[in-house]
Design an enzyme around this catalytic site. Structure first.
Site, mmCIF file in Angstrom:
data_model
loop_
_atom_site.group_PDB
_atom_site.id
_atom_site.type_symbol
_atom_site.label_atom_id
_atom_site.label_comp_id
_atom_site.label_asym_id
_atom_site.label_seq_id
_atom_site.Cartn_x
_atom_site.Cartn_y
_atom_site.Cartn_z
ATOM 1 C CD GLU A 225 52.078 76.194 27.047
ATOM 2 O OE1 GLU A 225 51.199 76.535 26.253
ATOM 3 O OE2 GLU A 225 51.840 75.580 28.109
ATOM 4 N NE ARG B 109 41.479 76.287 26.316
ATOM 5 C CZ ARG B 109 42.196 77.217 25.690
ATOM 6 N NH1 ARG B 109 43.138 76.863 24.834
ATOM 7 N NH2 ARG B 109 41.973 78.493 25.898
ATOM 8 C CE LYS C 102 43.278 79.879 29.262
ATOM 9 N NZ LYS C 102 44.653 80.317 29.409
HETATM 10 N N1 PXG Z 1 49.596 78.634 26.502
HETATM 11 C C1 PXG Z 1 49.257 79.082 27.736
HETATM 12 C C2 PXG Z 1 50.005 78.605 28.921
HETATM 13 C C3 PXG Z 1 48.179 79.972 27.876
HETATM 14 O O1 PXG Z 1 47.822 80.410 29.086
HETATM 15 C C4 PXG Z 1 47.892 79.943 25.463
HETATM 16 C C5 PXG Z 1 48.951 79.047 25.399
HETATM 17 C C6 PXG Z 1 47.178 80.324 24.208
HETATM 18 O O2 PXG Z 1 45.920 79.668 24.148
HETATM 19 P P1 PXG Z 1 44.670 80.305 23.390
HETATM 20 O O3 PXG Z 1 43.597 79.322 23.538
HETATM 21 O O4 PXG Z 1 44.369 81.608 24.096
HETATM 22 O O5 PXG Z 1 45.084 80.528 21.989
HETATM 23 C C7 PXG Z 1 47.476 80.406 26.733
HETATM 24 C C8 PXG Z 1 46.311 81.323 26.889
HETATM 25 C C9 PXG Z 1 47.838 86.717 29.533
HETATM 26 C C10 PXG Z 1 46.990 85.488 29.484
HETATM 27 O O6 PXG Z 1 47.436 87.666 30.206
HETATM 28 C C11 PXG Z 1 47.211 84.560 28.498
HETATM 29 C C12 PXG Z 1 46.437 83.394 28.453
HETATM 30 C C13 PXG Z 1 45.489 83.221 29.386
HETATM 31 C C14 PXG Z 1 45.283 84.153 30.364
HETATM 32 C C15 PXG Z 1 46.031 85.309 30.427
HETATM 33 O O7 PXG Z 1 48.889 86.715 28.899
HETATM 34 N N2 PXG Z 1 46.753 82.560 27.441
#
Ligand code: PXG
Length: 299
Positions: free
Chosen positions: A196, A64, A163
């Site tokens: 989301e 990713r 991301k």
């Molecule tokens: N949606 C978004 C917008 C994200 O940033 C997820 C879904 C979940 O993806 P994963 O691959 O982790 O299952 C994310 C990822 C925080 C934080 O501090 C959260 C993310 C990234 C960085 C910081 O809440 N989430």
């Protein structure tokens, strides 16, 4: 409000950072103010977890990261294998067994103009530390969230699949959540469908069917989302990726969020309304237990 106070989470001064090929003390891990990641949010990142010394789905995270970099025409100056080794080196330097890893690739130092062509040398750094996103009791009682008035980025403006280090869209919604006294906000897309949360993907359960918005709703393809979809399939629970509206949220039997930092967490209130019985339901409790087992056995 007595949560998310500033300075509560000051970095551990003994932290060692993997920075451009070297392990350095956190005080020496510095980025130029001319780096386009600082000036424009021009960079990409991953948030990753390790359990029992093994990184959870590292290959999926690195793929990713590569896709995000490719989408913004950023060349990561390392191979996937080198990145994987660096992640483990950062963990070792901090004796991390169960932890959270932040891997960031910046565009690098450039001029005071937007052109990425005028930048040189992307920086790569890796923070291996701990994260506790939400209080433990919320995993048992379920958490409250709100609908944000901030819509998720239009996919033709900035795809949520990238991301990127530009998280202002999400931070605006997060501010709304915190102002409302909750930790997360549900973001809708430009068509009005559920997308989301600010840092988590969202799932519903209705009449025994697990439902979640499709990637085309303009969401990040979460690594945890994929893992949970696999667990749902293993349990032979009916599953549908489908467009969801605010109405679907309000009439759901269960709701839960997934993310690397959050893992799987039940949602029991949305916009002040109880969801289902107002307590974590049987399916989310089963999936939380299944997720625990999955990470215990290496993902
Ligand atoms: N949606 C978004 C917008 C994200 O940033 C997820 C879904 C979940 O993806 P994963 O691959 O982790 O299952 C994310 C990822 C925080 C934080 O501090 C959260 C993310 C990234 C960085 C910081 O809440 N989430």
């Amino acid at each position: 409000m007595n949560f998310d106070q500033p300075n509560q989470y000051a970095p551990n001064p003994n932290l060692k950072i993997w920075m451009n090929g070297k392990i350095v003390p956190v005080a020496e891990a510095t980025i130029s103010i001319f780096d386009h990641c600082i000036l424009y949010g021009d960079g990409v990142f991953e948030g990753i977890r390790s359990y029992g010394g093994k990184v959870f789905r590292l290959d999926a995270h690195l793929r990713r990261l590569e896709d995000s970099a490719r989408a913004i025409r950023l060349t990561i100056p390392m191979t996937r294998e080198e990145l994987a080794t660096a992640v483990y080196d950062a963990m070792k330097a901090n004796k991390i067994v169960d932890g959270y890893i932040r891997l960031v690739v910046t565009r690098g130092v450039g001029t005071l103009g937007l052109s990425p062509n005028r930048t040189a040398c992307p920086s790569v750094f890796i923070i291996a530390d701990q994260i506790a996103l939400y209080p433990q009791e919320l995993y048992e009682q379920g958490m409250a969230v709100i609908s944000s008035s901030v819509i998720r980025n239009h996919p033709n403006a900035l795809s949520a699949r990238i991301k990127s280090c530009n998280y202002i869209n999400n931070i605006l919604a997060k501010i709304e959540a915190l102002d409302a006294g909750v930790y997360e906000a549900i973001m809708y897309n430009h068509l009005g469908y559920v997308a989301e949360c600010t840092g988590d993907n969202i799932f519903l359960v209705r009449n025994g069917v697990v439902q979640t918005p499709p990637i085309t709703a303009g969401i990040l393809e979460g690594v945890t989302r994929d893992a949970v979809i696999e667990l749902v399939a293993k349990r032979k629970i009916p599953f549908r990726e489908m467009e969801l509206t605010r109405h679907d949220l309000y009439v759901a039997d269960e709701c839960f969020l997934t993310g690397t930092a959050a893992e799987v967490i039940p949602v029991t209130q949305i916009d002040g309304r109880p969801i289902g019985t107002g307590k974590p339901g049987p399916i989310v409790r089963q999936l939380m237990a299944d997720f625990r087992e999955l990470v215990k056995h290496g993902g």
